[in-house]
Design a protein around this motif. Structure first.
Motif, PDB file in Angstrom:
ATOM      1  N   GLN A  31       0.829  -1.212   0.000  1.00 46.08           N
ATOM      2  CA  GLN A  31       0.000   0.000   0.000  1.00 46.08           C
ATOM      3  C   GLN A  31       0.861   1.258   0.000  1.00 46.08           C
ATOM      4  O   GLN A  31       0.580   2.223  -0.715  1.00 46.08           O
ATOM      5  CB  GLN A  31      -0.932  -0.014   1.215  1.00 46.08           C
ATOM      6  CG  GLN A  31      -2.075  -1.016   1.112  1.00 46.08           C
ATOM      7  CD  GLN A  31      -2.890  -1.089   2.389  1.00 46.08           C
ATOM      8  OE1 GLN A  31      -2.362  -0.933   3.501  1.00 46.08           O
ATOM      9  NE2 GLN A  31      -4.185  -1.347   2.238  1.00 46.08           N
ATOM     10  N   ASN A  32       1.919   1.252   0.828  1.00 45.53           N
ATOM     11  CA  ASN A  32       2.807   2.420   0.884  1.00 45.53           C
ATOM     12  C   ASN A  32       3.518   2.646  -0.445  1.00 45.53           C
ATOM     13  O   ASN A  32       3.675   3.785  -0.901  1.00 45.53           O
ATOM     14  CB  ASN A  32       3.848   2.237   1.987  1.00 45.53           C
ATOM     15  CG  ASN A  32       3.248   2.303   3.372  1.00 45.53           C
ATOM     16  OD1 ASN A  32       2.178   2.901   3.552  1.00 45.53           O
ATOM     17  ND2 ASN A  32       3.905   1.691   4.353  1.00 45.53           N
ATOM     18  N   LYS A  33       3.948   1.558  -1.065  1.00 46.63           N
ATOM     19  CA  LYS A  33       4.631   1.652  -2.352  1.00 46.63           C
ATOM     20  C   LYS A  33       3.698   2.227  -3.415  1.00 46.63           C
ATOM     21  O   LYS A  33       4.085   3.109  -4.192  1.00 46.63           O
ATOM     22  CB  LYS A  33       5.109   0.263  -2.772  1.00 46.63           C
ATOM     23  CG  LYS A  33       5.823   0.214  -4.117  1.00 46.63           C
ATOM     24  CD  LYS A  33       6.246  -1.209  -4.442  1.00 46.63           C
ATOM     25  CE  LYS A  33       6.920  -1.274  -5.805  1.00 46.63           C
ATOM     26  NZ  LYS A  33       7.308  -2.672  -6.166  1.00 46.63           N
ATOM     27  N   LEU A  34       2.471   1.742  -3.440  1.00 46.71           N
ATOM     28  CA  LEU A  34       1.498   2.224  -4.416  1.00 46.71           C
ATOM     29  C   LEU A  34       1.160   3.685  -4.180  1.00 46.71           C
ATOM     30  O   LEU A  34       1.081   4.482  -5.131  1.00 46.71           O
ATOM     31  CB  LEU A  34       0.234   1.358  -4.344  1.00 46.71           C
ATOM     32  CG  LEU A  34      -0.855   1.666  -5.363  1.00 46.71           C
ATOM     33  CD1 LEU A  34      -0.327   1.453  -6.782  1.00 46.71           C
ATOM     34  CD2 LEU A  34      -2.097   0.807  -5.127  1.00 46.71           C
ATOM     35  N   GLN A  35       0.985   4.068  -2.929  1.00 47.06           N
ATOM     36  CA  GLN A  35       0.647   5.453  -2.611  1.00 47.06           C
ATOM     37  C   GLN A  35       1.780   6.400  -3.000  1.00 47.06           C
ATOM     38  O   GLN A  35       1.556   7.497  -3.552  1.00 47.06           O
ATOM     39  CB  GLN A  35       0.342   5.589  -1.120  1.00 47.06           C
ATOM     40  CG  GLN A  35      -0.141   6.973  -0.703  1.00 47.06           C
ATOM     41  CD  GLN A  35      -1.438   7.350  -1.380  1.00 47.06           C
ATOM     42  OE1 GLN A  35      -2.394   6.565  -1.356  1.00 47.06           O
ATOM     43  NE2 GLN A  35      -1.487   8.508  -2.009  1.00 47.06           N
TER      44      GLN A  35
END
Length: 309
Positions: free
Chosen positions: A120-124
């Motif tokens: 999720q952090n990578k995508l955000q």
């Protein structure tokens, strides 16, 4: 050819009954034809210069378009990668849900939660970066359009201010994102001299009035010579000296207008090394002997954005 026709007319006068009045009329007609031919040659040279400038502008715009296309392609790849990551995230979510239903291992559940959080952090982060790039792209595109509009407006204003001089040894063109006021040396200086003549001072006064009213324009004055070595007095060594002297003479004439800040102006001598026409002809040499006043609006905002890319 012209001398030959005069000779032929003289022979006709001496050996026939052609009246002197008729000879005079024929001579005048010949002069008119010769002047018309010179005007046509000048117009042809001007048209060729205009075509060269348009081609230069077209090439510059094509480079900008190519850069934008490349950036758009890169953003498309980022979007595709985001879609892949999103699909992986959905699969991970489903796997986590299944594990939560069936797993009795707390460490396994924690590992899946950590993977989910990392994804999720990578995508955000990728979405935030892409959004910032898109905003920068939109801003850069708008500023490039504004620069183009500014240059067209500036060129029109300069042309309007110098309308009495265009075609009389002075031309105004857009080139490389700047406005060039190019003045033949015959308008400004005597041969080998760096003292501005009366007609040149009148033109420079008009340019000075324009610059005084448009204070956000940077000015570069470039002196150019032909490739004939300088052989004048001892105050000047060579064409470098002569071109620099002429550039600074133009600057002094411009800052005679007290409303012009001298800090806006740069003077430089280019000698014979930036010719408009590389041919070794009398016409080419005359074209290369010139002074160019290069005008560009303040584009600090655009340059700052580009440097941060």
């Amino acid at each position: 050819m012209k001398k030959f026709v005069y000779f032929a007319l003289s022979v006709m006068l001496c050996t026939s009954c052609v009246p002197k009045k008729k000879y005079t009329e024929l001579s005048e007609e010949l002069d008119d034809c010769y002047k018309a031919k010179q005007a046509q040659n000048s117009a042809l040279a001007a048209n060729r210069q205009t075509i060269d400038d348009l081609e230069s502008n077209r090439a510059s715009l094509q480079k900008t378009i190519d850069a934008l296309a490349k950036d758009t392609l890169n953003k498309g790849k980022s979007l595709a990668q985001n879609k892949i990551d999103l699909d992986n995230l959905k699969k991970l979510n489903k796997k986590l849900a299944d594990q939560l239903k069936n797993s009795r291992s707390e460490s396994e559940v924690k590992q899946l939660l950590d993977q989910l959080s990392s994804m999720q952090n990578k995508l955000q982060s990728r979405e935030d970066s892409l959004s910032a790039k898109e905003k920068e792209m939109a801003s850069l595109t708008a500023m490039l359009a504004r620069q183009d509009s500014m240059m067209k407006s500036l060129k029109k204003k300069v042309s309007d201010a110098l309308t009495n001089f265009e075609g009389k040894g002075l031309s105004v063109i857009n080139k490389n994102g700047k406005v060039y006021v190019s003045m033949d040396n015959k308008l400004l200086f005597s041969s080998g001299s760096w003292e501005v003549g009366k007609n040149g001072l009148e033109a420079l006064e008009s340019i000075g009035d324009f610059l005084a009213q448009n204070k956000d324009i940077h000015v570069v004055v470039e002196g150019h010579t032909d490739n004939v070595p300088y052989t004048g007095n001892g105050y000047i060594i060579d064409n470098w000296d002569l071109s620099a002297k002429r550039a600074t003479a133009i600057v002094r004439a411009l800052i005679g207008n007290k409303d012009i800040d001298p800090a806006r102006i740069t003077a430089s001598g280019r000698a014979e090394f930036v010719p408009l026409d590389p041919a070794d002809t009398k016409e080419a040499k005359a074209k290369n002997r010139r002074t160019e006043i290069i005008l560009s609006p303040n584009m600090d905002e655009l340059m700052k954005l580009i440097s941060n890319e």
